[in-house]
Enzyme design. Structure first.
Site, mmCIF file in Angstrom:
data_model
loop_
_atom_site.group_PDB
_atom_site.id
_atom_site.type_symbol
_atom_site.label_atom_id
_atom_site.label_comp_id
_atom_site.label_asym_id
_atom_site.label_seq_id
_atom_site.Cartn_x
_atom_site.Cartn_y
_atom_site.Cartn_z
ATOM 1 C CG PHE A 11 44.879 48.850 52.080
ATOM 2 C CD1 PHE A 11 44.491 47.814 52.914
ATOM 3 C CD2 PHE A 11 44.159 50.037 52.129
ATOM 4 C CE1 PHE A 11 43.404 47.951 53.773
ATOM 5 C CE2 PHE A 11 43.078 50.191 52.981
ATOM 6 C CZ PHE A 11 42.703 49.149 53.809
ATOM 7 C CB THR A 99 50.947 43.226 45.600
ATOM 8 O OG1 THR A 99 51.608 41.996 45.284
ATOM 9 C CG2 THR A 99 51.287 43.624 47.027
ATOM 10 C CE LYS A 128 44.720 36.305 39.852
ATOM 11 N NZ LYS A 128 43.746 37.163 39.170
ATOM 12 C CB VAL A 155 41.325 29.102 41.212
ATOM 13 C CG1 VAL A 155 40.416 28.569 40.102
ATOM 14 C CG2 VAL A 155 42.788 28.913 40.834
ATOM 15 N N GLY A 209 35.742 46.411 40.177
ATOM 16 C CA GLY A 209 36.820 45.762 40.932
ATOM 17 C C GLY A 209 37.109 44.344 40.482
ATOM 18 C CE LYS A 227 41.729 33.581 38.104
ATOM 19 N NZ LYS A 227 40.720 34.528 37.602
HETATM 20 N N1 LIG Z 1 39.685 41.801 42.578
HETATM 21 C C1 LIG Z 1 39.353 40.523 42.351
HETATM 22 O O1 LIG Z 1 38.195 40.204 42.014
HETATM 23 C C2 LIG Z 1 40.372 39.439 42.525
HETATM 24 C C3 LIG Z 1 39.944 38.120 42.585
HETATM 25 C C4 LIG Z 1 40.892 37.079 42.768
HETATM 26 C C5 LIG Z 1 42.234 37.426 42.845
HETATM 27 N N2 LIG Z 1 42.611 38.722 42.751
HETATM 28 C C6 LIG Z 1 44.036 39.036 42.874
HETATM 29 O O2 LIG Z 1 44.243 39.644 44.151
HETATM 30 C C7 LIG Z 1 45.262 40.634 44.060
HETATM 31 C C8 LIG Z 1 44.705 41.969 44.554
HETATM 32 O O3 LIG Z 1 43.592 42.307 43.786
HETATM 33 P P1 LIG Z 1 42.910 43.739 43.944
HETATM 34 O O4 LIG Z 1 41.647 43.693 43.194
HETATM 35 O O5 LIG Z 1 42.925 44.161 45.358
HETATM 36 O O6 LIG Z 1 43.957 44.617 43.130
HETATM 37 P P2 LIG Z 1 44.152 46.190 43.184
HETATM 38 O O7 LIG Z 1 44.821 46.571 41.926
HETATM 39 O O8 LIG Z 1 42.890 46.861 43.583
HETATM 40 O O9 LIG Z 1 45.157 46.360 44.422
HETATM 41 C C9 LIG Z 1 46.475 45.936 44.409
HETATM 42 C C10 LIG Z 1 47.221 46.874 45.332
HETATM 43 O O10 LIG Z 1 48.544 46.380 45.463
HETATM 44 C C11 LIG Z 1 49.413 47.494 45.520
HETATM 45 N N3 LIG Z 1 50.733 47.066 45.084
HETATM 46 C C12 LIG Z 1 51.101 46.686 43.842
HETATM 47 N N4 LIG Z 1 52.404 46.351 43.825
HETATM 48 C C13 LIG Z 1 52.871 46.542 45.085
HETATM 49 C C14 LIG Z 1 54.142 46.411 45.689
HETATM 50 N N5 LIG Z 1 55.207 46.008 44.992
HETATM 51 N N6 LIG Z 1 54.252 46.675 47.000
HETATM 52 C C15 LIG Z 1 53.182 47.108 47.732
HETATM 53 N N7 LIG Z 1 51.955 47.263 47.190
HETATM 54 C C16 LIG Z 1 51.798 46.987 45.892
HETATM 55 C C17 LIG Z 1 48.801 48.524 44.574
HETATM 56 O O11 LIG Z 1 49.228 49.833 44.890
HETATM 57 C C18 LIG Z 1 47.310 48.300 44.786
HETATM 58 O O12 LIG Z 1 46.764 49.210 45.733
HETATM 59 C C19 LIG Z 1 45.728 40.646 42.604
HETATM 60 O O13 LIG Z 1 46.855 39.846 42.505
HETATM 61 C C20 LIG Z 1 44.550 40.022 41.853
HETATM 62 O O14 LIG Z 1 44.969 39.342 40.703
HETATM 63 C C21 LIG Z 1 41.713 39.739 42.618
HETATM 64 N N1 LIG Z 2 40.717 39.704 37.202
HETATM 65 C C1 LIG Z 2 40.306 38.441 37.686
HETATM 66 C C2 LIG Z 2 40.175 38.487 39.182
HETATM 67 C C3 LIG Z 2 39.966 37.115 39.770
HETATM 68 O O1 LIG Z 2 41.142 36.353 39.694
HETATM 69 C C4 LIG Z 2 38.978 38.066 37.066
HETATM 70 O O2 LIG Z 2 38.334 38.930 36.466
HETATM 71 O O3 LIG Z 2 38.598 36.892 37.148
#
Ligand SMILES: NC(=O)c1ccc[n+]([C@@H]2O[C@H](COP(=O)([O-])OP(=O)(O)OC[C@H]3O[C@@H](n4cnc5c(N)ncnc54)[C@H](O)[C@@H]3O)[C@@H](O)[C@H]2O)c1
Ligand SMILES: N[C@@H](CCO)C(=O)O
Length: 346
Positions: A11, A99, A128, A155, A209, A227
């Site tokens: 979350f 996560t 990913k 992606v 973020g 990716k």
């Molecule tokens: N933020 C972006 O722009 C973006 C874009 C595309 C993909 N992603 C991917 O989406 C996922 C989430 O991104 P985000 O920005 O919300 O990341 P974030 O770091 O804000 O949140 C990830 C959350 O997962 C929780 N977490 C980590 N390991 C865990 C576990 N073992 N069990 C339970 N909770 C766990 C953490 O406490 C954290 O609150 C990541 O894998 C990221 O690579 C993010």
């Molecule tokens: N950290 C990644 C999130 C999207 O996968 C980025 O900046 O593109």
């Protein structure tokens, strides 16, 4: 009308964004998309966990302070992350897995996906790691259990590039692609052009973020490498592993390199690319390239991403849009649910 019960695993920015979208738009989805979502569980390493089969208040979840153990403040909540219980026993039809991406072995997220799929629960994820490193296994598992495994946000965030290429370009003979596939590194290069230091630009991308939990993955190209593996395996029928993709990042590019590039009518971009040879072999790379300003990818700034597909029938087809961002990526989860509603509606 369909109501899907959904549990959120992780979350952070993305799943909190999904809770925000549910809080503001669930009623309109009934009318426009034919379904609504009820959050029945949420679990996070840092915040704890919470299950309520009658439904949790999405607005209250989205507004919860990001403090250690915060779910314990809510009725029935605990400061411990009972991931397996939330995944298997919350009564969820769908797990939204968001996560941390682990670029080495995809765990523990891949296990979370396995638990859900084996229990007959659909999985939507933006992570990913499980797809790049365990994609074939997880897709087969989903098929065996007749549930969906969708990952559009892995992606280019909310920009629907995987489905667009697999469906709308299915007959166009995709032979390769090149793209800007990381929002953070493109944001950093853009801000450095404005005079910001590398460290300050990375810090801003974290605040907004965009960055991974460890931004090394963004700036050293490891995130793009995942990716590239995902796109090549999905679209070029490749069987690439991470070690098949040569990889370097942008951390060696200095402020003076950026100034020199500008003076010569060029700019630096981190490019992920793959192409298929006549014998079917696929080669792939991630590297910083100097592009002339008239190159179609040169004008892509900030956290915007773009990918140009090289197709046999149409020539280059280029798509651009958000490559990172909390709400943008939460939208990708919604688009995955829209897709599974079409393919798996009872
Ligand atoms: N933020 C972006 O722009 C973006 C874009 C595309 C993909 N992603 C991917 O989406 C996922 C989430 O991104 P985000 O920005 O919300 O990341 P974030 O770091 O804000 O949140 C990830 C959350 O997962 C929780 N977490 C980590 N390991 C865990 C576990 N073992 N069990 C339970 N909770 C766990 C953490 O406490 C954290 O609150 C990541 O894998 C990221 O690579 C993010
Ligand atoms: N950290 C990644 C999130 C999207 O996968 C980025 O900046 O593109």
């Amino acid at each position: 009308m369909t109501e899907y019960k959904i549990a959120l695993v992780g979350f952070g920015g993305v799943n909190r964004g999904l809770a925000q979208l549910i809080a503001t738009s669930n009623d309109s989805w009934q009318a426009t998309l034919g379904f609504s979502l009820k959050i029945v569980g949420v679990t996070d390493l840092f915040l704890g966990s919470l299950v309520d089969r009658n439904g949790l208040d999405a607005a209250a979840l989205a507004a919860l302070p990001a403090e250690k153990g915060a779910f314990a403040q809510l009725p029935g909540g605990t400061a411990e992350a009972f991931n397996e219980t939330v995944i298997k026993q919350s009564g969820a039809d769908i797990i939204a897995e968001a996560t941390f991406t682990n670029p080495v072995d995809g765990e523990p997220a891949a296990t979370f996906c396995r638990w859900a799929l084996e229990s007959g629960i659909h999985v939507v994820t933006t992570n990913k790691g499980p797809i790049a490193l365990h994609g074939a296994e997880l897709k087969a598992l989903a098929q065996r259990h007749n549930v969906a495994f969708e990952y559009e946000g892995a992606v280019m965030s909310g920009t629907p590039v995987i489905r667009l290429a697999k469906q709308a370009l299915a007959g166009a003979q995709i032979q390769g692609f090149e793209g800007i596939l990381n929002g953070t590194s493109n944001y950093v290069l853009t801000r450095m052009k404005d005079g910001l230091s590398f460290a300050d630009a990375v810090a801003q991308a974290q605040q907004l973020g965009y960055a991974e939990a460890d931004p090394t993955a963004d700036v050293e190209g490891y995130d793009v490498r995942l990716k590239v593996v995902i796109l090549a395996n999905e679209l070029l029928d490749a069987r690439l592993s991470v070690s098949d993709v040569t990889c370097s990042g942008i951390s060696g590019i200095s402020a003076s390199d950026i100034v020199k590039a500008q003076a010569t009518g060029q700019c630096w971009k981190l490019i992920g690319a793959a192409s298929k040879a006549a014998d079917g072999a696929v080669s792939a790379s991630v590297e910083a390239r100097l592009l002339p300003l008239e190159h179609p990818l040169a004008g892509i700034s900030g956290a915007i991403n773009a990918v140009s597909f090289d197709t046999g029938l149409l020539g280059a087809v280029t798509v651009s849009g958000p490559g990172a961002g909390r709400i943008e990526t939460a939208y990708a989860l919604l688009s995955d649910i829209i897709a599974l509603h079409t393919t798996h509606r009872q």
